[in-house]
Design an enzyme around this catalytic site. Structure first.
Site, PDB file in Angstrom:
ATOM      1  N   ARG A  67       0.842  -1.187   0.000  1.00  6.81           N
ATOM      2  CA  ARG A  67       0.000   0.000   0.000  1.00  6.81           C
ATOM      3  C   ARG A  67       0.888   1.252   0.000  1.00  6.81           C
ATOM      4  O   ARG A  67       1.958   1.252   0.614  1.00  6.81           O
ATOM      5  CB  ARG A  67      -0.857  -0.038   1.263  1.00  6.81           C
ATOM      6  CG  ARG A  67      -1.857   1.089   1.426  1.00  6.81           C
ATOM      7  CD  ARG A  67      -3.009   0.975   0.487  1.00  6.81           C
ATOM      8  NE  ARG A  67      -4.170   1.725   0.927  1.00  6.81           N
ATOM      9  CZ  ARG A  67      -5.194   2.022   0.135  1.00  6.81           C
ATOM     10  NH1 ARG A  67      -5.200   1.626  -1.129  1.00  6.81           N
ATOM     11  NH2 ARG A  67      -6.227   2.688   0.600  1.00  6.81           N
ATOM     12  N   THR A  81      -9.970   0.025  -9.420  1.00  3.17           N
ATOM     13  CA  THR A  81      -8.953  -0.843  -8.856  1.00  3.17           C
ATOM     14  C   THR A  81      -8.975  -2.067  -9.762  1.00  3.17           C
ATOM     15  O   THR A  81      -9.882  -2.203 -10.585  1.00  3.17           O
ATOM     16  CB  THR A  81      -9.363  -1.158  -7.400  1.00  3.17           C
ATOM     17  OG1 THR A  81      -9.333   0.066  -6.684  1.00  3.17           O
ATOM     18  CG2 THR A  81      -8.494  -2.180  -6.731  1.00  3.17           C
ATOM     19  N   ASN A 128      -6.300   4.088  -7.046  1.00  2.00           N
ATOM     20  CA  ASN A 128      -7.504   4.571  -6.375  1.00  2.00           C
ATOM     21  C   ASN A 128      -8.584   4.832  -7.425  1.00  2.00           C
ATOM     22  O   ASN A 128      -9.213   3.904  -7.894  1.00  2.00           O
ATOM     23  CB  ASN A 128      -7.254   5.786  -5.479  1.00  2.00           C
ATOM     24  CG  ASN A 128      -8.449   6.061  -4.574  1.00  2.00           C
ATOM     25  OD1 ASN A 128      -9.246   5.155  -4.344  1.00  2.00           O
ATOM     26  ND2 ASN A 128      -8.600   7.270  -4.071  1.00  2.00           N
ATOM     27  N   ASP A 171      -8.076   8.097   0.404  1.00  2.00           N
ATOM     28  CA  ASP A 171      -8.581   6.983   1.217  1.00  2.00           C
ATOM     29  C   ASP A 171      -8.360   7.213   2.708  1.00  2.00           C
ATOM     30  O   ASP A 171      -8.863   6.459   3.536  1.00  2.00           O
ATOM     31  CB  ASP A 171      -7.942   5.657   0.787  1.00  2.00           C
ATOM     32  CG  ASP A 171      -8.762   4.975  -0.305  1.00  2.00           C
ATOM     33  OD1 ASP A 171      -9.889   5.425  -0.563  1.00  2.00           O
ATOM     34  OD2 ASP A 171      -8.269   3.999  -0.896  1.00  2.00           O
ATOM     35  N   GLY A 218     -13.803  -0.073  -4.883  1.00  2.00           N
ATOM     36  CA  GLY A 218     -13.781   0.839  -3.733  1.00  2.00           C
ATOM     37  C   GLY A 218     -14.486   0.212  -2.548  1.00  2.00           C
ATOM     38  O   GLY A 218     -14.206  -0.927  -2.160  1.00  2.00           O
TER      39      GLY A 218
HETATM   40  N1  GLY Z   1      -8.633   2.791  -3.205  1.00  3.20           N
HETATM   41  C1  GLY Z   1      -9.621   1.879  -2.871  1.00  3.20           C
HETATM   42  C2  GLY Z   1      -9.251   1.006  -1.723  1.00  3.20           C
HETATM   43  O1  GLY Z   1      -8.084   0.838  -1.439  1.00  3.20           O
HETATM   44  O2  GLY Z   1     -10.098   0.489  -1.069  1.00  3.20           O
END
Ligand code: GLY
Length: 593
Positions: free
Chosen positions: A121, A398, A418, A440, A491
């Site tokens: 991440r 995503t 994202n 986020d 998302g």
């Molecule tokens: N950007 C969407 C997620 O990580 O949930």
């Protein structure tokens, strides 16, 4: 005497001949003689998966899926194929495939009997601050949080993919990056689906001359289906990664280009942030559903915790008896989802910064407590539901891919920029888009992000912190071996889509193609509305309304529907690999051998 026995010698000879023939057939053709397999793959199913005997890749874009399948055929393992597919998607599916974003990879290694969870991440840059997206009025500056260079976190994809390759792959780096480099250098034909997405991206590219140059013709016209998209700057960056590894991205000329891009334009990422980026291998979260083990991504993704929490609550109901997508079963699904998302908003964040009560959230005891609060005749109101006390519409671009190899190793990978095309800004000279993952984070307690998700202190911005995610790459084990590999973009809807992929197979006995095609529903506590796909019947929705559920309607009174997720999954049945690429995406493909 039965005629067969009268002709016994002839019968024996025939049986011996058939056995000899079967032994000389490839493995999956042999299994076609298995009556159980024949039943599964027969004409009873309304949707059929792609069937293979040895290896399978299911991904959101066909060329990248083929890259992975070719690596498997060439003797690479599932991790080699995953890394090759990940880099290829950065070229062929730049709306979500990326080297400028981040994600999560779950790897099941059959020989070592180990499941590794790799967190790659993005992190908040060192110069990030809690209130960085707040205006003087105290409101969130949504454009800056989503569509500016400051919306980018330090990218993790390159470090994460290379970590996976170095620790669990078998092929040299150059070999797995070769197809992506070739696709970027020589180009590839734009598909109808991609042409549509690029046209929609026009608005997002408008603010950035480099993105326009990379993804549009010099006269500003979008690429049409069939035209060749070449990405020479991206090819140079991929070359640097192939020859120097992570250093080729996080140090040297590429890192300098990223910093220059940021310095000139209000972004925060520095060469030092890049040098400090590290992927983290974590212990996956583990739960169970009716005898199957559920293994998924731990925080800083909320995905695994809440997939397991929702399944735990639902395990107490006989969903098969209630029927698929009936009012009674949707009622229970929605109430379980509502409670999980209320907990998400309060408790979930980067475990390096906040204490996440993950064990409590996924405990069966806590699920039983939440289930006891569900009234199966009337809807709850989200305003009456706050986080429990566990012990201890924007574009959703995503992308997820699933892979199983001939040795039973499996990879479930979800990664992202994202929103579609991330921040919309590319690193000039380096050829790739940057994420807008900073959105986020919870920019302000109670202010929704682009997915309408609420959050609080646990997900506040802090330097080096990872924004909370919903990504839920998941592997379901049967008797300790991978049985179902799944995941989805979407998302906030990722969690509920993954739950339904799993339930459709485990509770409703669907094959993975049926499970993936089935209409989905979604609820995320706030806003207090049930989202449904076309295919959930109006009668059912009316019954749910009569119980007090809020279901959005159009001006003409018809129910509103929305596409939910794009799951790409593989399951095992009778020794076969069954792959299903989600038909909600025009370019998705499952390719096996
Ligand atoms: N950007 C969407 C997620 O990580 O949930």
């Amino acid at each position: 005497m039965h005629t067969m026995f009268k002709r016994f010698p002839l019968f024996l000879a025939l049986a011996a001949l058939m056995a000899a023939l079967a032994a000389s057939l490839p493995a999956h053709a042999q299994r076609a003689n298995d009556p159980a397999a024949a039943a599964l793959l027969g004409n009873d199913a309304r949707f059929h998966p792609v069937i293979a005997g040895h290896g399978m890749v299911a991904a959101q874009e066909r060329i990248a899926a083929q890259v992975g399948a070719d690596i498997l055929l060439a003797g690479g393992n599932a991790v080699d194929a995953a890394v090759a597919t990940g880099f290829a998607l950065a070229v062929t599916h730049p709306q979500a495939g990326n080297i400028g974003g981040g994600g999560f990879m779950l790897i099941s290694l059959s020989a070592a009997k180990k499941i590794a969870a790799i967190d790659y991440r993005e992190t908040a840059p060192a110069a990030a601050a809690k209130n960085m997206f707040l205006e003087e009025t105290g409101n969130v500056d949504r454009d800056r949080a989503r569509y500016s260079r400051a919306s980018s976190g330090v990218p993790g994809t390159v470090a994460g993919l290379l970590y996976a390759l170095e620790h669990y792959g078998t092929l040299p780096r150059g070999k797995v990056l070769e197809p992506a480099i070739k696709l970027a250098e020589e180009g590839f034909p734009v598909s109808y689906g991609f042409a549509y997405t690029l046209e929609k991206g026009h608005e997002r590219f408008a603010a950035d001359p480099s993105s326009k140059a990379y993804f549009e013709h010099p006269d500003g016209k979008p690429y049409k289906a069939g035209e060749i998209l070449r990405q020479p700057d991206l090819a140079k960056t991929l070359h640097a990664i192939a020859s120097e590894g992570a250093h080729g991205f996080y140090e040297g000329p590429v890192a300098k280009l990223i910093e220059d891009e940021m310095k000139q334009n209000g972004g925060l990422i520095t060469v030092e942030d890049l040098r400090n980026y590290k992927p983290i291998e974590r212990e996956p979260v583990r739960g169970s559903y009716r005898g199957y083990d559920i293994v998924s991504m731990p925080p800083p993704s909320s995905g695994g915790v809440h997939v397991i929490q929702i399944l735990n609550i639902l395990e107490g109901y006989d969903l098969a008896k209630l029927g698929h997508n009936t009012a009674d079963s949707i009622h229970r699904l929605v109430e379980a989802m509502r409670r999980a998302y209320a907990d998400r908003a309060k408790y979930l964040g980067d475990p390096g910064f906040v204490k996440v009560p993950a064990a409590g959230l996924i405990s069966k005891q806590y699920a039983a407590q939440l289930r006891a609060g569900i009234d199966v005749s009337h809807a709850s109101k989200s305003e009456d539901i706050s986080a429990g006390k566990p012990p201890g519409t924007e574009s959703e671009q995503t992308t997820h891919f699933s892979i199983i190899d001939n040795d039973g190793n499996a990879v479930s990978n979800t990664y992202t920029l994202n929103l579609a095309f991330g921040s919309g800004y590319s690193v000039d000279g380096a050829g790739f888009l940057l994420n807008n993952e900073m959105d986020d984070f919870s920019a302000k307690p109670g202010a929704p992000n682009a997915f309408g998700l609420l959050g609080g202190e646990a997900n506040a911005i802090a330097p080096g912190k990872r924004p909370l995610s919903s990504m839920a790459p998941t592997i379901v084990l049967k008797n300790g071996a991978p049985f179902l590999v799944t995941g989805s973009p979407g998302g906030s809807t990722i969690i509920t889509v993954v739950v339904q992929e799993i339930l459709n197979v485990l509770a409703y006995d669907m094959n993975i193609a049926e499970a993936t095609a089935a209409a989905r529903i979604h609820h995320q506590w706030q806003p207090d509305t049930v989202i449904s796909e076309r295919g959930v019947s109006d009668d059912t929705l009316r019954i749910l309304e009569s119980r007090g559920f809020v279901i959005p309607r159009n001006n003409d009174g018809s129910f509103q529907h929305r596409v939910l997720g794009r799951a790409n999954s593989i399951m095992k049945a009778n020794g076969y690999l069954l792959g299903a690429a989600d038909t909600r995406d025009a370019d998705a493909a499952a390719i096996g051998y």
